[in-house]
Design an enzyme around this catalytic site. Structure first.
Site, PDB file in Angstrom:
ATOM      1  N   CYS A 347      -8.904   6.923   1.308  1.00 21.77           N
ATOM      2  CA  CYS A 347      -8.608   8.325   1.608  1.00 21.77           C
ATOM      3  C   CYS A 347      -7.191   8.474   2.162  1.00 21.77           C
ATOM      4  CB  CYS A 347      -9.618   8.877   2.611  1.00 21.77           C
ATOM      5  SG  CYS A 347      -9.332  10.623   3.014  1.00 21.77           S
ATOM      6  N   LYS A 386     -14.252   0.977  -1.934  1.00 17.11           N
ATOM      7  CA  LYS A 386     -13.299   1.703  -2.775  1.00 17.11           C
ATOM      8  C   LYS A 386     -11.974   1.770  -2.036  1.00 17.11           C
ATOM      9  CE  LYS A 386     -12.538   5.881  -5.483  1.00 17.11           C
ATOM     10  NZ  LYS A 386     -11.196   6.238  -4.997  1.00 17.11           N
TER      11      LYS A 386
END
Length: 602
Positions: A347, A386
């Site tokens: 993010c 991720k």
């Protein structure tokens, strides 16, 4: 090769003579305070003049605000929506909602044309008198009707319900800090103690080396016990030394699957349900903040909801320390139906990064190790990761982490081929993805970035033959049928009527999920508009001269019919027109500014 620029469109569809008009309907209040005038030059270009105003808020999307707010005095009491079930309010005099049916019907907005999708599917609409499609299932006296045949068929069917709804008891326990997290706390303490022991051992080794060189060590000598005659003979077991990891109990075959990326705001349950219909194999929730989940935040737990059609579903967690991440993992396994838990290391949002979460965890290797290790130990759910290639522009560092991810027990690694600072402004580096895939072997790895067609998919596999599959994010937002294109190995020329049917499906799923009352309708409209901020970028295949690439802008063009031209518009007011075709007129005071406006073409 830089593929950014202008998409190649057939000349007959390009609009040559045009004047760009700035629509004030799609400008937020903050921009209106800045805007002084618009000058149209002789060549048709627009020149905007701004006045200096120190009171204007700076930064991205500071003037968004809510699109629409429902007031209690305009909403009918939830306890009385269906008069056939209950006649009295649960909250009595404290209730702020309307209880007079006649008074509510006078204030209620006009019904939307068409039949109620929820009633058609389930034979019963729980919104009752509040439903904006109420004319299709209410009698003259406002009594909610039930189609018993359809209802029996729906109850008997499977795969058409929403699960992962947090119970009131667990919600209360979390708010009162009464939930039993002893298992998580014990694992985190043991992990911290083992790290402290490791440091102490390293210090002892240094002292011993100094003593061997001529100095004297202060470390006390330890007597080695003599082996007893009662020692059992036979093979040496390792059950007391190397314990079987619980994450090894559950295995997922990731090979060759198509993974829909966790998408903030737009990756909601109705959208994931739509992508499942088009062939997505793996779905994941929107990024959920671990601390908010532990506070029992309703908004955060709403992200965890799962439709039963999502047969392989994970939850993505964002946090900055092992304590909250481990507790959340335990909570998800105990209370929810989840197939895997994903750790967000990519993010790029500033306030997430500054908290040490998301891509900020890449700079805190020791904390990251504790997070992955403790999550693996507390749960039998596979833990996936991720991440991006790094943090700073043009500096890839994640290849150094790949062997560590493998040692820490990651079940799957997904790599987005850009750094945090690059956001979406550069092409994804699939050659680097291949390098990292070889370093993490035998742990499977998925590649992510710039896949918009079957052609892009095949090119990515040629550059990165070692990966186990691909994750698709913006490509699926622009054309959700990309999953079926890849599986059928061809490109679809989707007409405007077919695309409108896709929007209908999304709206129906939204009304079923958020409700068909005024609040549900406007929530569905808001997320539809957010999706249209991506969907309008799709260029029909019949108009293109060459295949569309992710970062290419189209010139101003007209479609093969009026609807196709409307769908190609980048103007917010045109997206609102599309929403009105499906959800009726917008209410008074409605405003919309897309959340992803700044990066819409990146």
């Amino acid at each position: 090769m830089d593929l950014s620029g202008v998409a190649k469109i057939k000349p007959e569809f390009i609009v040559e003579d045009h004047v760009k008009v700035l629509s004030m309907d799609c400008v937020n209040e903050n921009d209106k305070r800045k805007l002084e005038a618009v000058d149209v030059e002789e060549d048709g270009s627009v020149k905007k003049r701004f006045k200096k105003n120190k009171n204007v808020l700076k930064g991205q999307n500071k003037g968004r605000g809510p699109t629409f707010v429902t007031k209690p005095e305009d909403c009918f009491c939830h306890s009385l929506k269906d008069s056939t079930l209950q006649q009295t309010c649960n909250y009595g005099e404290k209730c702020k909602f309307v209880h007079d049916k006649n008074a509510f019907m006078k204030k209620k907005p006009e019904d939307i044309s068409g039949e109620c999708y929820v009633f058609l599917e389930q034979g019963y609409c729980p919104m009752g008198i509040s439903c904006r499609f109420g004319s299709s299932h209410l009698d003259e006296n406002g009594v909610n009707l039930i189609n018993e045949d359809v209802q029996k068929k729906w109850k008997a069917s499977s795969g058409n319900r929403t699960v992962n709804i947090l119970s009131h008891e667990v919600r209360h326990e979390l708010r009162k800090h009464a939930y039993n997290f002893e298992k998580s706390e014990k694992i985190c303490k043991e992990n911290k103690a083992s790290k402290d022991d490791k440091k102490e051992t390293e210090n002892c080794c240094k002292v011993n080396l100094e003593a061997k060189d001529g100095g004297e060590s202060d470390v006390p000598k330890v007597d080695i016990a003599v082996e007893s005659d009662n020692t059992p003979s036979g093979p040496v077991l390792d059950t007391d030394i190397v314990k079987t990891r619980k994450c090894e109990l559950k295995k997922i075959d990731w090979t060759g699957k198509l993974y829909l990326s966790p998408l903030t705001t737009v990756g909601n349950l109705p959208y994931r349900r739509l992508c499942k219909k088009w062939g997505a194999d793996i779905t994941c929730s929107e990024m959920a903040v671990a601390t908010e989940l532990l506070k029992a935040s309703p908004q955060e737990w709403a992200l965890i909801k799962r439709h039963e059609s999502e047969d392989l579903f994970g939850v993505q967690l964002c946090g900055n320390n092992p304590y909250v991440m481990t507790k959340c993992t335990q909570l998800l396994e105990d209370q929810m139906t989840v197939d895997f838990v994903d750790i967000n290391l990519g993010c790029p949002i500033e306030f997430i990064y500054k908290q040490g979460s998301g891509s900020g965890l890449l700079q805190r290797t020791n904390v990251l190790q504790s997070v992955v290790t403790c999550m693996n130990q507390v749960s039998s759910l596979p833990v996936t990761i991720k991440t991006r290639t790094g943090i700073h522009k043009d500096t890839n560092i994640i290849h150094n982490m790949m062997p560590k991810f493998k040692d820490w027990g990651a079940s799957l690694i997904t790599l987005h081929g850009r750094t945090r600072e690059q956001r979406y402004t550069k092409q994804a580096d699939w050659d680097y993805i291949e390098k990292c895939s070889q370093l993490c072997c035998p742990v499977p790895m998925f590649g992510n970035g710039d896949i918009l067609s079957y052609e892009d998919y095949t090119e990515s596999l040629k550059k990165s033959p070692s990966i186990s599959g691909v994750m698709i994010g913006r490509g699926a937002l622009i054309k959700p049928w990309i999953f079926q294109e890849i599986k059928e190995k061809k490109v679809f020329d989707i007409s405007s009527s077919e695309r409108f049917d896709v929007l209908k499906d999304y709206v129906n799923y939204g009304l079923e999920h958020w409700g068909s009352d005024t609040r549900g309708v406007e929530t569905t409209r808001r997320f539809l508009l957010e999706w249209l901020s991506f969907l309008h970028r799709y260029i029909p295949v019949g108009i293109l001269e060459a295949s569309q690439k992710m970062n290419q802008r189209p010139p101003i063009y007209h479609g093969r019919d009026d609807m196709e031209t409307l769908m190609a518009s980048s103007n917010c007011s045109d997206w609102i027109k599309i929403s009105e075709m499906l959800l009726g007129k917008i209410p008074t005071g409605f405003s919309f500014l897309p959340k992803h406006k700044a990066n819409s073409w990146k």
